[in-house]
Design a protein around this motif. Structure first.
Motif, PDB file in Angstrom:
ATOM      1  N   THR A 168       0.749  -1.111  -0.039  1.00  0.00           N
ATOM      2  CA  THR A 168      -0.009   0.039   0.024  1.00  0.00           C
ATOM      3  C   THR A 168       0.536   1.295   0.031  1.00  0.00           C
ATOM      4  O   THR A 168       0.458   2.275  -0.195  1.00  0.00           O
ATOM      5  N   SER A 208      -7.268 -10.494  -3.816  1.00  0.00           N
ATOM      6  CA  SER A 208      -6.727  -9.550  -4.620  1.00  0.00           C
ATOM      7  C   SER A 208      -7.728  -8.934  -5.424  1.00  0.00           C
ATOM      8  O   SER A 208      -7.757  -7.812  -6.154  1.00  0.00           O
ATOM      9  N   ARG A 209      -8.819  -9.637  -5.866  1.00  0.00           N
ATOM     10  CA  ARG A 209      -9.786  -9.273  -6.764  1.00  0.00           C
ATOM     11  C   ARG A 209     -11.015  -8.786  -6.096  1.00  0.00           C
ATOM     12  O   ARG A 209     -11.983  -8.564  -6.920  1.00  0.00           O
ATOM     13  N   SER A 210     -11.017  -8.851  -4.845  1.00  0.00           N
ATOM     14  CA  SER A 210     -12.433  -8.509  -4.321  1.00  0.00           C
ATOM     15  C   SER A 210     -12.053  -7.199  -3.322  1.00  0.00           C
ATOM     16  O   SER A 210     -11.145  -7.016  -2.517  1.00  0.00           O
ATOM     17  N   ASP A 211     -13.098  -6.155  -3.587  1.00  0.00           N
ATOM     18  CA  ASP A 211     -12.828  -5.034  -2.714  1.00  0.00           C
ATOM     19  C   ASP A 211     -13.571  -4.989  -1.128  1.00  0.00           C
ATOM     20  O   ASP A 211     -13.765  -4.026  -0.553  1.00  0.00           O
ATOM     21  N   LYS A 212     -13.990  -6.388  -0.908  1.00  0.00           N
ATOM     22  CA  LYS A 212     -14.630  -6.362   0.319  1.00  0.00           C
ATOM     23  C   LYS A 212     -13.704  -6.619   1.616  1.00  0.00           C
ATOM     24  O   LYS A 212     -14.246  -6.693   2.556  1.00  0.00           O
ATOM     25  N   GLY A 263      -7.907  -6.390  -1.290  1.00  0.00           N
ATOM     26  CA  GLY A 263      -8.432  -6.196  -2.494  1.00  0.00           C
ATOM     27  C   GLY A 263      -7.894  -4.706  -2.893  1.00  0.00           C
ATOM     28  O   GLY A 263      -8.153  -4.408  -4.150  1.00  0.00           O
ATOM     29  N   TYR A 264      -7.357  -3.763  -1.997  1.00  0.00           N
ATOM     30  CA  TYR A 264      -6.887  -2.492  -2.302  1.00  0.00           C
ATOM     31  C   TYR A 264      -5.415  -2.398  -2.421  1.00  0.00           C
ATOM     32  O   TYR A 264      -4.828  -1.408  -3.007  1.00  0.00           O
TER      33      TYR A 264
END
Length: 250
Positions: free
Chosen positions: A108, A141-145, A149-150
């Motif tokens: 990040t 890595s493909r889910s923003d839940k 994912g960020y």
């Protein structure tokens, strides 16, 4: 970009999915490092959910939280051991850390090179670090839940290469968190089974996160060869200190 500390706390401490992720990753970490007797253990990013097992025996445990993320008191109900700091300026003396855990830090930050330089600085000779990042091939890595994912996802080779450039020696690499990033009741009930299956067939079901353990090895000085040269001076110079007489002519 760093996530907000309130969102991270909400996920890891107050959601079923976050508590499950915390448990899986922490179990892998404690299998790598069963103890830290008399050692200094530091976490950077939002690594504090993984550090509690070391509070009892470690000499010191510190949770470093980057300024853009924000800081929260930790551990709850005890003397605070969390500190707000810059990504590239940690309030720790050079070479004092025995074990370093980085989660939601490398993936990040906007300054990965400088951050890794700072991690190298604080580690003592032979010190160990574990870098935890989203797996490019995993579902998380493909889910923003979830926070994974960020962040910036990595493949194993990408992460190992980046760490090698900063003079870290890779000791082991693994993927974990095979369960889907879903709060659905069925997935929560079957999470344990999915983790066991994933570990037995890692090539089929890629884990959601990568964990790379590295060590800081201080290289021995490279011999210059000067001493050997002095011991065996060049023979081409022999005789130069005495004049060579001219041959007599008839």
């Amino acid at each position: 970009m760093h996530l907000d500390v309130l969102d991270l706390r909400q996920f890891y401490y107050r959601s079923a999915l976050g508590r499950a992720a915390q448990k899986v990753i922490r179990t892998e970490l404690t299998q790598m490092w069963p103890e830290a007797q008399g050692q200094m253990v530091v976490g950077f990013g939002f690594a504090v959910p993984l550090l509690r097992p070391y509070l009892k025996d470690a000499r010191r445990v510190i949770g470093l939280m980057p300024g853009p993320q924000g800081v929260m008191p930790w551990p709850p109900g005890e003397k605070n051991q969390s500190v707000l700091c810059e990504d590239t300026l940690w309030p720790i003396e050079t070479g004092h850390v025995d074990k370093l855990v980085m989660m939601h830090g490398l993936d990040t930050t906007e300054q990965p090179t400088a951050l890794l330089d700072e991690a190298w600085r604080v580690l003592g000779p032979g010190g160990r670090a574990v870098f935890i990042v989203p797996n490019r091939a995993g579902l998380w890595s493909r889910s923003d839940k979830t926070p994974f994912g960020y962040g910036r996802p990595y493949s194993p080779s990408q992460l190992e290469s980046q760490l090698r450039k900063h003079r870290f020696v890779t000791e082991r690499t693994l993927s974990t968190l095979y369960q889907p990033p879903s709060s659905g009741r069925i997935w929560r009930k079957s999470a344990g089974l999915i983790e066991r299956v994933g570990h037995s067939m890692p090539l089929i079901a890629a884990g959601g996160v990568l964990m790379v353990e590295v060590s800081k090895q201080m290289a021995a000085p490279t011999p210059t060869g000067l001493s050997e040269t002095v011991k065996r001076p060049l023979r081409v110079l022999e005789g130069m200190t005495k004049p060579v007489p001219k041959p007599e002519t008839a």
